[in-house]
Write a protein that holds these residues in place. Structure first.
Motif, short mmCIF file in Angstrom:
data_model
loop_
_atom_site.label_atom_id
_atom_site.label_comp_id
_atom_site.label_asym_id
_atom_site.label_seq_id
_atom_site.Cartn_x
_atom_site.Cartn_y
_atom_site.Cartn_z
N ARG A 1 -51.36 30.12 41.37
CA ARG A 1 -52.10 30.75 42.47
C ARG A 1 -53.53 30.28 42.42
NH1 ARG A 1 -49.72 36.80 41.35
NH2 ARG A 1 -47.60 36.07 41.06
N ARG B 1 -38.89 26.39 40.95
CA ARG B 1 -37.78 27.18 40.41
C ARG B 1 -37.26 26.56 39.13
NH1 ARG B 1 -36.28 30.83 43.70
NH2 ARG B 1 -37.35 30.90 45.70
N GLY C 1 -44.26 32.60 57.66
CA GLY C 1 -45.58 32.03 57.97
C GLY C 1 -45.95 32.23 59.43
N TYR D 1 -47.63 27.63 49.80
CA TYR D 1 -48.08 28.55 50.85
C TYR D 1 -49.59 28.57 50.87
CZ TYR D 1 -49.04 32.93 53.30
OH TYR D 1 -49.52 33.87 54.15
N SER E 1 -42.27 25.24 46.77
CA SER E 1 -42.80 25.97 47.93
C SER E 1 -44.32 26.06 47.82
CB SER E 1 -42.24 27.38 47.97
OG SER E 1 -40.83 27.34 48.03
N ASP F 1 -42.20 22.00 50.40
CA ASP F 1 -42.28 22.70 51.68
C ASP F 1 -43.63 23.39 51.80
OD1 ASP F 1 -40.39 22.56 53.62
OD2 ASP F 1 -38.93 23.76 52.51
N VAL F 2 -44.32 23.11 52.88
CA VAL F 2 -45.63 23.72 53.06
C VAL F 2 -45.57 24.72 54.22
CG1 VAL F 2 -48.06 23.31 53.53
CG2 VAL F 2 -46.75 21.63 52.25
N VAL F 3 -46.00 25.92 53.97
CA VAL F 3 -46.17 26.92 55.02
C VAL F 3 -47.64 27.28 55.04
CG1 VAL F 3 -45.66 29.26 55.73
CG2 VAL F 3 -43.85 27.84 54.79
N GLU G 1 -45.29 29.90 39.12
CA GLU G 1 -46.11 29.94 40.32
C GLU G 1 -47.58 29.78 39.94
OE1 GLU G 1 -46.13 32.26 44.49
OE2 GLU G 1 -46.41 33.52 42.75
N PRO H 1 -39.23 30.98 54.65
CA PRO H 1 -40.67 30.98 54.40
C PRO H 1 -41.47 30.60 55.64
CG PRO H 1 -39.52 29.91 52.59
CD PRO H 1 -38.49 30.22 53.63
N ARG H 2 -40.91 29.65 56.40
CA ARG H 2 -41.65 29.19 57.58
C ARG H 2 -41.75 30.28 58.63
NH1 ARG H 2 -41.46 23.47 57.90
NH2 ARG H 2 -43.30 23.89 56.67
N PHE I 1 -50.57 29.00 47.04
CA PHE I 1 -49.54 29.36 46.07
C PHE I 1 -48.57 28.19 45.97
CE2 PHE I 1 -51.16 33.09 48.07
CZ PHE I 1 -51.33 34.02 47.06
N LYS J 1 -45.10 27.20 44.13
CA LYS J 1 -44.02 27.83 43.37
C LYS J 1 -42.87 26.86 43.19
CE LYS J 1 -40.80 31.70 43.80
NZ LYS J 1 -40.76 32.10 42.39
N ALA K 1 -43.12 33.97 52.43
CA ALA K 1 -43.76 32.71 52.79
C ALA K 1 -44.02 31.86 51.55
CB ALA K 1 -45.06 32.98 53.53
N ARG K 2 -44.25 32.53 50.41
CA ARG K 2 -44.52 31.79 49.18
C ARG K 2 -43.24 31.27 48.55
NH1 ARG K 2 -48.42 36.14 46.39
NH2 ARG K 2 -47.65 35.24 44.46
N GLY K 3 -42.11 31.54 49.15
CA GLY K 3 -40.85 30.99 48.65
C GLY K 3 -40.04 31.95 47.80
N TYR K 4 -40.41 33.22 47.80
CA TYR K 4 -39.66 34.21 47.01
C TYR K 4 -38.37 34.59 47.72
CZ TYR K 4 -43.58 35.18 43.83
OH TYR K 4 -44.55 35.09 42.90
#
Lengths: 227, 440
Positions: free
Chosen positions: B423, B380, A146, B365, B363, B327-329, B421, A142-143, B376, B378, A179-182
């Protein structure tokens, strides 16, 4: 590419020959314990020079490569890839790093690495990533996705001219989802495309990231500190 | 007579006959100008003493303007302003351009004592000389042959030492070393005086020829000594420098060691004690990693006023309280506005929910562009049915969806067996909906 269809989950019949390059012995042994049965570790190295030697000897399919390495000329993982350039056709590099600094990551990717994952990644995930890289696909965390979005911009390419400097609308969508973790599988499901198509898009993005002459890319990476 | 404390400073006055000395002195002493002028004229007949005194004051006493300028030019020490302040007054230093009469009174003992030390010393010396001269006049035999060289030695040493003091002070005040040349000249003059004094004293004769020869010889000796000692001195100096830089490194090392001890070692000890609880270990390790990263890269997440940093700070907080990795992106960034705070709060609620109910890695984003900001979140987890959430549970309905709506944004939640998720979307300006990233 004999079992490309199982890229997401399995391919248990084949074993991927891997060399682990990291200067921390503790991390290497932990990683060895974490990797599952699909992975066959044929060599280890703790410095640039050692890595170059082991890679040339073993000719592994995949090298798990730490970005920061002592030895050599001080270039770290980038130097290992550059030094193994003749082998790039058969040996693929997956960058592994605790550093999330864009300049490090972008540097190894542009040197020729097929993907980048953080060291906090779990055992099954990293095994999947190794298999995927061995199959010739790119692995984006994801990073890294990004970084790509930040570097290439989030608006799609319209003119064919700057094809290398911009991402297509579809590539952008894929990158955003990653990036959203998919996972690739989830991306495929979300976009109603096959996993193979997702992999094609990701590889295309990787190619752009490696080949783009976009001068801002390097500048951007250098300016960007830790993320 | 007025006490010294109330006395205005001595300046040459603008109201003047010749140079304003008398009126300035009168203002300073508080005596009528007329008497002073008459006294000055009378004193002039006593061997020209008055004239001398007048000329002396003329040269040495500044006019009011000059005085103000000089006071303003005197640099104040950045380290200890109270010490080097040109006018240490209880009411605070006077503004540089103020007329002298407006200056607040200066207490004699506290403020001026050290400033006048040099003048007092000089005066004492002059009085001493005058005393010797008078004694000679009265026929007392004064051993001038020893006194003059002794005075030369004393004076030379004083000049050299003054220089030492001066450079130290200059080093404190500013490092420009603009008048280093002057310092060298003074040092040389002091040295020359001392050498000459010693020679005359030792040789015991006033004969110029002898002194001259001796001077030459001594200079030669001095040169030889310098030649011999110079490498030594340089080596010593270099050793001092290495030692100093080594000490700086040592300090740095000590700081790092202290930091590692306070943070990393403590965390490692905690991890060993809690080795049984995986969640605790993960939480501790993550928190320590974040803290160390922040320290290494000086990545101060707090209070930078940027949206991405705020989101990261919130994610860190959720990570700490819930024990799940967040985790932040982020792509793009913007300065925090009032509406962004609502976005951050909604995102925080979503992260909390994800960490609490989803489990595993969360996650996040964040994408900011010209058209607005999107977040976003998300997880699991097993997922949940929004319709099935009881009406009285405010979490999702109020803190996320309602809050976003109130601030002109939107929130959508999609949940399935492979995770949930959330949004959040906040347009840059105006409530015009973006249709880029809705539900597929």
């Amino acid at each position: 590419m004999n079992d490309a269809g199982a890229a997401g989950g399995g391919g248990s019949q084949r074993r991927v020959r891997v060399v682990v390059v990291d200067d921390h012995a503790i991390f290497r042994s932990g990683l060895k314990a974490d990797l599952d049965s699909r992975i066959d570790i044929v060599g280890e190295a703790g410095s640039v020079d050692e890595a170059l030697r082991v890679i040339a000897e073993q000719r592994p399919e995949v090298v798990l490569l730490d970005v920061h390495l002592p030895g050599g000329l001080g270039g770290g993982g980038r130097e290992v890839i550059a030094g193994s350039a003749p082998l790039l056709g058969s040996t693929r590099f997956l960058a592994l790093s605790v550093s999330d600094a864009a300049e490090d990551v972008v540097a190894v990717i542009r040197a020729g690495a097929r993907g980048y994952v953080t060291k906090t990644i779990s055992g099954p995930e990293i095994s999947d990533a190794v298999v995927r890289v061995a199959d010739g696909d790119a692995v984006f965390s994801p990073r890294l996705a990004g970084f790509v979005l930040d570097a290439f911009g989030t608006s799609p390419a319209e003119i064919a001219d700057d094809e290398l400097d911009r991402l297509s609308a579809r590539e952008l969508e894929v990158m955003r989802l990653i990036a959203r973790g998919y996972s690739y599988k989830e991306v495929a499901k979300e976009l109603f495309i096959s996993i193979k198509t997702v992999e094609t898009h990701v590889s295309a993005v990787l190619r752009k990231l490696q080949l783009s002459s976009r001068h801002e890319l390097t500048k951007w990476a250098a300016e960007r500190r830790l993320l | 007579m007025t006490s010294p404390a109330q006395r205005p400073p001595l300046f040459r006055s603008g109201d003047r006959m010749i140079a304003g000395v008398c009126s300035g002195l009168a203002a300073h002493l508080g005596w009528p100008v007329k008497y002073l002028r008459i006294g000055m004229v009378l004193a002039s007949f006593a061997g020209g003493a008055g004239l001398m005194f007048y000329a002396w004051l003329w040269v040495l006493v500044p006019t009011a303007d000059e005085g103000a300028r000089r006071a303003a030019r005197r640099p104040a020490s950045p380290i200890a302003p109270a010490v080097s302040s040109p006018l240490p007054t209880p009411n605070g230093p006077a503004p540089a351009g103020a007329p002298p009469s407006a200056r607040p009174a200066v207490p004699w003992f506290s403020g001026r004592r050290f400033q006048y030390g040099k003048e007092l010393l000089l005066g004492a010396g002059l009085i001493f000389v005058a005393g010797i001269l008078i004694a000679r006049q009265l026929g007392v035999d004064v051993p001038l042959g020893t006194l003059i060289p002794a005075a030369a030695i004393l004076g030379g040493a004083a000049i050299a030492w003054m220089q030492l003091d001066e450079t130290r002070r200059a080093g404190l005040v500013d490092k420009t070393k603009a008048d280093q040349a002057g310092g060298w000249v003074r040092l040389a003059a002091g040295l020359a005086l001392v050498v000459a004094g010693v020679l005359v004293m030792v040789s015991g004769s006033g004969s110029w020829e002898q002194t001259w020869l001796a001077l030459l010889a001594s200079v030669a000796v001095l040169g030889g000594v310098v030649l011999v000692l110079l490498p030594w001195g340089l080596k010593f100096w270099r050793d001092l420098e290495t030692e100093r830089s080594g000490r700086v490194r040592e300090t740095e090392r000590a700081e790092i060691a202290a930091h590692l001890h306070d943070s990393v070692l403590q965390t490692l000890a905690l991890i060993q004690r809690r080795a049984g609880s995986e969640q605790d270990v993960v939480r501790l390790a993550r928190a320590q990693e974040r803290e160390l990263r922040g320290w290494l890269y000086r990545d101060q997440a707090a209070d930078s006023g940027q949206l991405a940093d705020r989101i990261k700070a919130v994610a860190a907080e959720v990570e700490d309280t819930q024990g799940h990795v967040v985790d932040v992106v982020s792509v793009g960034d913007t300065v925090m506005g009032e509406r962004h705070e609502a976005l951050v709060q909604a995102a925080r609620e979503a992260m909390l929910n994800a960490a609490r109910h989803g489990g595993g890695t969360v996650s996040v984003y964040l994408e900011t562009s010209d058209t607005g900001s999107e977040i976003f979140v998300k997880d699991r987890g097993a997922g949940f049915d929004l319709e099935a959430v009881p009406k009285d549970r405010l979490g999702v309905r109020e803190s996320i969806i309602g809050r976003m709506k109130r601030h002109g944004g939107t929130a959508a939640i999609s949940s399935g067996p492979s995770g949930t998720e959330v949004r959040l979307s906040l347009p840059a300006a105006g409530p015009d909906e973006r249709n880029g990233e809705g539900r597929p």
